[in-house]
Scaffold this motif. Structure first.
Motif, PDB file in Angstrom:
ATOM      1  N   LEU A 162       6.646   7.983   6.417  1.00 19.40           N
ATOM      2  CA  LEU A 162       6.636   7.031   5.308  1.00 19.40           C
ATOM      3  C   LEU A 162       5.837   7.507   4.105  1.00 19.40           C
ATOM      4  O   LEU A 162       5.979   6.967   3.019  1.00 19.40           O
ATOM      5  N   GLY A 163       4.999   8.520   4.281  1.00 13.32           N
ATOM      6  CA  GLY A 163       4.165   9.001   3.182  1.00 13.32           C
ATOM      7  C   GLY A 163       4.444  10.438   2.817  1.00 13.32           C
ATOM      8  O   GLY A 163       4.733  11.271   3.671  1.00 13.32           O
ATOM      9  N   LEU A 164       4.361  10.699   1.505  1.00 14.32           N
ATOM     10  CA  LEU A 164       4.461  12.056   0.970  1.00 14.32           C
ATOM     11  C   LEU A 164       3.138  12.381   0.286  1.00 14.32           C
ATOM     12  O   LEU A 164       2.719  11.672  -0.641  1.00 14.32           O
ATOM     13  N   LYS A 165       2.478  13.428   0.738  1.00 11.95           N
ATOM     14  CA  LYS A 165       1.188  13.799   0.168  1.00 11.95           C
ATOM     15  C   LYS A 165       1.393  14.368  -1.231  1.00 11.95           C
ATOM     16  O   LYS A 165       2.136  15.338  -1.422  1.00 11.95           O
TER      17      LYS A 165
ATOM     18  N   GLU B  10      10.682   7.024  -0.045  1.00 12.62           N
ATOM     19  CA  GLU B  10      11.754   6.018  -0.071  1.00 12.62           C
ATOM     20  C   GLU B  10      12.900   6.380   0.873  1.00 12.62           C
ATOM     21  O   GLU B  10      13.536   5.489   1.438  1.00 12.62           O
ATOM     22  N   ALA B  11      13.149   7.664   1.058  1.00  7.90           N
ATOM     23  CA  ALA B  11      14.204   8.077   1.997  1.00  7.90           C
ATOM     24  C   ALA B  11      13.829   7.678   3.427  1.00  7.90           C
ATOM     25  O   ALA B  11      14.696   7.265   4.208  1.00  7.90           O
TER      26      ALA B  11
ATOM     27  N   ALA C 172      14.394   4.085   8.131  1.00 12.01           N
ATOM     28  CA  ALA C 172      13.827   3.097   9.052  1.00 12.01           C
ATOM     29  C   ALA C 172      14.623   1.795   8.998  1.00 12.01           C
ATOM     30  O   ALA C 172      14.911   1.198  10.042  1.00 12.01           O
ATOM     31  N   ARG C 173      15.011   1.383   7.809  1.00 16.87           N
ATOM     32  CA  ARG C 173      15.817   0.154   7.679  1.00 16.87           C
ATOM     33  C   ARG C 173      17.160   0.305   8.392  1.00 16.87           C
ATOM     34  O   ARG C 173      17.628  -0.624   9.056  1.00 16.87           O
ATOM     35  N   GLU C 174      17.783   1.452   8.245  1.00 15.66           N
ATOM     36  CA  GLU C 174      19.059   1.705   8.926  1.00 15.66           C
ATOM     37  C   GLU C 174      18.883   1.641  10.444  1.00 15.66           C
ATOM     38  O   GLU C 174      19.705   1.050  11.154  1.00 15.66           O
ATOM     39  N   LEU C 175      17.828   2.256  10.937  1.00 19.23           N
ATOM     40  CA  LEU C 175      17.573   2.249  12.375  1.00 19.23           C
ATOM     41  C   LEU C 175      17.292   0.835  12.881  1.00 19.23           C
ATOM     42  O   LEU C 175      17.765   0.446  13.949  1.00 19.23           O
ATOM     43  N   ILE C 176      16.533   0.076  12.118  1.00 15.53           N
ATOM     44  CA  ILE C 176      16.236  -1.304  12.509  1.00 15.53           C
ATOM     45  C   ILE C 176      17.526  -2.117  12.542  1.00 15.53           C
ATOM     46  O   ILE C 176      17.784  -2.847  13.510  1.00 15.53           O
TER      47      ILE C 176
END
Length: 118
Positions: free
Chosen positions: A56-59, A8-9, A14-18
Motif C-alpha cells: 500500500l505504500g511507496l517510499k 493507488e494500484a 486490494a479492492r478487486e480481491l475483496i
C-alpha cells in the motif's frame, strides 16, 4: 524519517480481491506475512508491477523496481489478510504516514462490509 505515498494500484488490487472474496478474516499476520524468500520467488514469477500491487505504500525517493520502494504489505500474494490491513493501519499510524493509514483503514472497512462483519 522516510515518507510514503499511497500506492493507488495496490489499493485498486486490494479492492478487486475483496470484491472477489479473496481474503482471509482470521490469521496471525506475523505467521502469514510473506518473508524475503516468498517475496523473491513471487518477483521471479510475476515481476515488479505485480509485486508492487501487494504494497500500500511507496517510499518517496526510493528507486522503482527495488524492494526499498514498496512497503506496507497487506496480503500473502494470493489473498488480502484482514490482519495484514490492521498491521498496515497500526504501522502507518505509529510512524505518522497518514495517507497510507487512511487507505488501509478504508480497505479494512470495505472488507468488513463485504464479509458481513459488524
Amino acid at each position: 524519517m522516510a515518507r510514503y505515498e499511497v500506492n493507488e494500484a495496490a489499493v485498486a488490487k486490494a479492492r478487486e480481491l475483496i470484491a472477489a472474496r479473496q481474503y482471509v478474516l482470521d490469521s496471525e499476520w506475523g505467521d502469514v506475512q510473506p518473508d524475503a524468500d516468498a517475496a523473491n520467488a513471487y518477483l521471479e514469477r510475476h515481476g515488479w508491477a505485480d509485486y508492487s500491487g501487494w504494497h500500500l505504500g511507496l517510499k518517496v525517493g526510493a528507486k522503482n523496481e527495488t524492494k526499498a520502494r514498496y512497503a506496507f504489505a497487506y496480503g500473502d500474494f494470493r489473498r488480502v489478510h484482514r490482519s495484514g490491513l490492521i498491521a498496515c493501519i497500526y504501522r502507518a499510524s505509529e510512524w505518522r504516514h497518514k495517507q497510507v493509514e487512511t487507505a488501509a483503514h478504508d480497505l479494512l472497512q470495505e472488507l468488513d462490509r463485504v464479509a458481513g462483519i459488524e
